[in-house]
Design an enzyme around this catalytic site. Structure first.
Site, mmCIF file in Angstrom:
data_model
loop_
_atom_site.group_PDB
_atom_site.id
_atom_site.type_symbol
_atom_site.label_atom_id
_atom_site.label_comp_id
_atom_site.label_asym_id
_atom_site.label_seq_id
_atom_site.Cartn_x
_atom_site.Cartn_y
_atom_site.Cartn_z
ATOM 1 N N PHE A 412 0.800 -1.222 0.000
ATOM 2 C CA PHE A 412 0.000 0.000 0.000
ATOM 3 C C PHE A 412 0.836 1.277 0.000
ATOM 4 O O PHE A 412 2.029 1.251 0.245
ATOM 5 C CB PHE A 412 -1.086 -0.004 1.067
ATOM 6 N N GLU A 413 0.150 2.374 -0.377
ATOM 7 C CA GLU A 413 0.786 3.665 -0.666
ATOM 8 C C GLU A 413 1.816 3.538 -1.790
ATOM 9 O O GLU A 413 2.821 4.233 -1.821
ATOM 10 C CB GLU A 413 1.412 4.264 0.595
ATOM 11 N N GLY A 414 1.544 2.636 -2.712
ATOM 12 C CA GLY A 414 2.419 2.404 -3.851
ATOM 13 C C GLY A 414 3.180 1.112 -3.683
ATOM 14 O O GLY A 414 4.061 1.023 -2.825
#
Length: 623
Positions: A412-414
């Protein structure tokens, strides 16, 4: 639309959202260009005595609160953070750590925001996720950066007081490709009307305020939305392999009216707002990763001393000792990386978009390896749950839970794969500015000719700078004592990295953007060099109070990192990438179906991509 056209559209959407100007220096950007600007990160920017005092007092207060009022085993068992815990943290100011005092927050530096998350993450990762999703990607950060004064006065005090916020970008069929975004916001008088479905809305089940990304025409815009607005339905709360206490859901918007004044920035700025928010928002993940690693070191040390096999403590056996050394060196380096990046964010003289991305990528990958090695050191006890260990009379060490909890950090968050591509785009910005049309497969002959002349001038000036530098001088970086040799290695290797980037561009030209494995290795090399720099800087600073001990940790980490760098360079040109891609294509075509024979698939039948249908909203408010 053809696949090529779809790819070009997605690339263009991402390119439009990028910050294209570099108005401030960037250590990492120069590192990828072979220009090792140690002066940008050393001496390390310092905080005022007043800010330091307030920050230290707050971290101590949070520590006392966690110890007295938070039971991480209960949160794991019930899969829910108790309401009284949320309210207690809100009373401390933990939901407004970086929100300015003028808006009801604590106004603390990012350094102490990260130290708080490091502490909380070591104790209860789900609770750290609640706090970081609220402050790093929720309402506070985009409103601080892009909101009007009216929006700041309206929303920031509420966030600081403990009204929980969430960030809604992902959709069932949209991950890292925002060009596919289908949620719409249509202007209707003084309102926008939102329709669509958002997936994996961390904090979304309990949120009071939402940041929602929606399509306004052909572009994407960002809105602050009250979570109790009619037409919003939290369809379900999702369950995961780890972070069982997080309130993550599926949120549906059906004719949801949002006042036009709640538009953040201008129409079409949504993706830029999201990406800019994450420049500093990503700092929360390295902090929790560092906390995980530091906890792993504590357990590895205690277990390595306690457990005896074949007449010796297990920590004395070489097979285990090397793992303990890796954990110790990595924990120190991750803390160094987190602290350096957050200090740069506080200093505000540097552009840290690449540094923050590198820190997120590197910390999430390395910390997972650290926790995995801890599970291995603990053996069967590492695989056993803490609850089971306690039930049979042993210390309830939640190693397997930490492994499950930390796995999401690489996604998550990339995801790590997307982070590498994003970092590559920023790192090669100077090359694309000089020779972009030269390697653009869609460029005309005239555009290529102009790019050739422009590129010739750029490379005539740049390439000679990569031949030799301070890393070739034996006396360079003498301030760092025994670590100077590692900084000389970093300087030399940054130039080698830049040369390798140039060779790749020369070899593949317009096809380079599809050589994702090659580009990923370049990024991983840069990340190792950044981490080596951070750990040397921290050790030099810490040695003033702690003597040689920080040098020993940094030296060991740098030796380990250098071997990883050497392996990455070797695989730049000697690898199986082409054959792997070809084989994967055959797999997708069903050529090797016979390999799948002799099994039964336990998956439950259903569409690969879908949304829940019907049902009442399960949103709940913290009471």
């Amino acid at each position: 639309m053809t696949e090529h056209a779809k790819y070009a559209e997605s690339r263009e959407v991402g390119e439009q959202a990028r910050e294209k100007e570099w108005t401030r220096p960037s250590f990492a950007k120069q590192l990828f260009l072979g220009d090792y600007r140690l002066d940008l990160v050393y001496p390390v920017p310092t905080l005022s005595d007043e800010a330091t005092k307030r920050g230290e007092e707050f971290v101590r207060a949070v520590r006392r609160y966690l110890d007295a009022h938070v039971d991480p085993a209960l949160i794991e068992r019930t899969a829910q953070v108790p309401d009284e815990v949320v309210k207690g943290l809100a009373a401390l100011g933990a939901f407004g750590i970086t929100i300015g005092e003028a808006y009801g927050g604590l106004g603390l530096p990012y350094l102490y925001y990260c130290r708080t998350l490091m502490l909380v993450g070591s104790y209860c990762p789900a609770l750290a996720t609640l706090l970081s999703a609220h402050q790093s990607i929720g309402v506070p950060q985009p409103i601080k950066l892009f909101g009007t004064e009216e929006q700041k006065r309206e929303f920031l005090p509420r966030c600081a007081a403990g009204e929980i916020s969430a960030f809604l970008l992902t959709e069932p069929d949209v991950g890292s490709d925002p060009a596919r975004l289908s949620t719409t916001a249509v202007r209707d008088g003084d309102d926008y009307v939102l329709d669509g479905v958002k997936l994996w809305t961390t904090n979304g089940v309990v949120a009071d305020l939402l940041v929602v990304m929606a399509r306004t025409g052909k572009k994407i815009s960002a809105f602050v939305v009250e979570a109790d607005t009619p037409g919003i339905t939290v369809k379900r709360r999702n369950g995961f392999m780890g972070l069982r206490g997080i309130e993550n859901g599926v949120t549906e918007f059906s004719q949801v009216r949002v006042p036009a004044k709640n538009l953040i920035g201008r129409e079409g700025q949504g993706l830029k707002i999201a990406l800019t928010t994450l420049n500093t928002g990503r700092l929360s993940l390295p902090a929790t990763c560092a906390g995980n690693a530091k906890w792993a070191l504590k357990i590895a040390r205690e277990w390595g001393n306690e457990r005896v096999q074949w007449g010796r403590r297990v920590g004395e056996h070489e097979a285990v000792a090397t793992k303990i050394a890796f954990i110790a060196a990595s924990a120190y380096a991750l803390e160094a990386l987190c602290e350096l990046t957050s200090r740069l964010a506080d200093d505000r003289r540097n552009d840290i978009r690449i540094e923050a991305a590198l820190a997120k990528l590197y910390a999430s990958e390395l910390s997972y390896q650290v926790i995995d090695e801890l599970v291995q050191i603990r053996g069967g006890r590492g695989y056993e749950t803490a609850e089971s260990l306690v039930a049979r009379g042993e210390r309830g060490v939640p190693a397997e839970q930490m492994l499950r909890d930390s796995r999401i950090n690489r996604i998550f968050e990339g995801s790590s794969e997307i982070m590498r591509l994003m970092i590559t785009r920023e790192a090669v910005d100077a090359h694309l500015s000089a020779a972009g049309e030269l390697i653009n497969p869609d460029a005309s002959r005239q555009e290529r000719a102009q790019a050739l002349r422009r590129a010739g001038g750029f490379y005539a000036r740049w390439l000679p700078t990569l031949v030799a530098g301070t890393g070739n001088l034996p006396a360079s970086y003498a301030d760092f004592g025994p670590l100077a040799t590692h900084l000389r290695f970093v300087e030399r290797t940054s130039r080698k990295l830049a040369r390798s980037t140039f060779y790749g561009m020369s070899r593949w030209q317009g096809r380079l953007e599809h050589k994702q494995s090659f580009l990923g290795r370049l990024v991983d090399i840069g990340a190792e060099l950044f981490a080596m720099t951070a750990v040397c800087v921290k050790a030099e600073e810490d040695s003033r109070d702690l003597g040689r001990r920080p040098y020993e940790l940094a030296d060991t980490f740098c030796h380990q990192a250098r071997r990883r760098v050497d392996a990455l360079f070797a695989r730049l040109w000697d690898n199986s990438d082409a054959g792997d891609v070809r084989l994967a294509g055959y797999v997708l075509d069903g050529r090797y179906g016979f390999v799948e024979e002799g099994i039964l698939d336990p998956s439950i039948e259903g569409p690969w991509i879908g949304t829940p249908q019907g049902g009442e909203s399960i949103r709940r408010k913290i009471l």
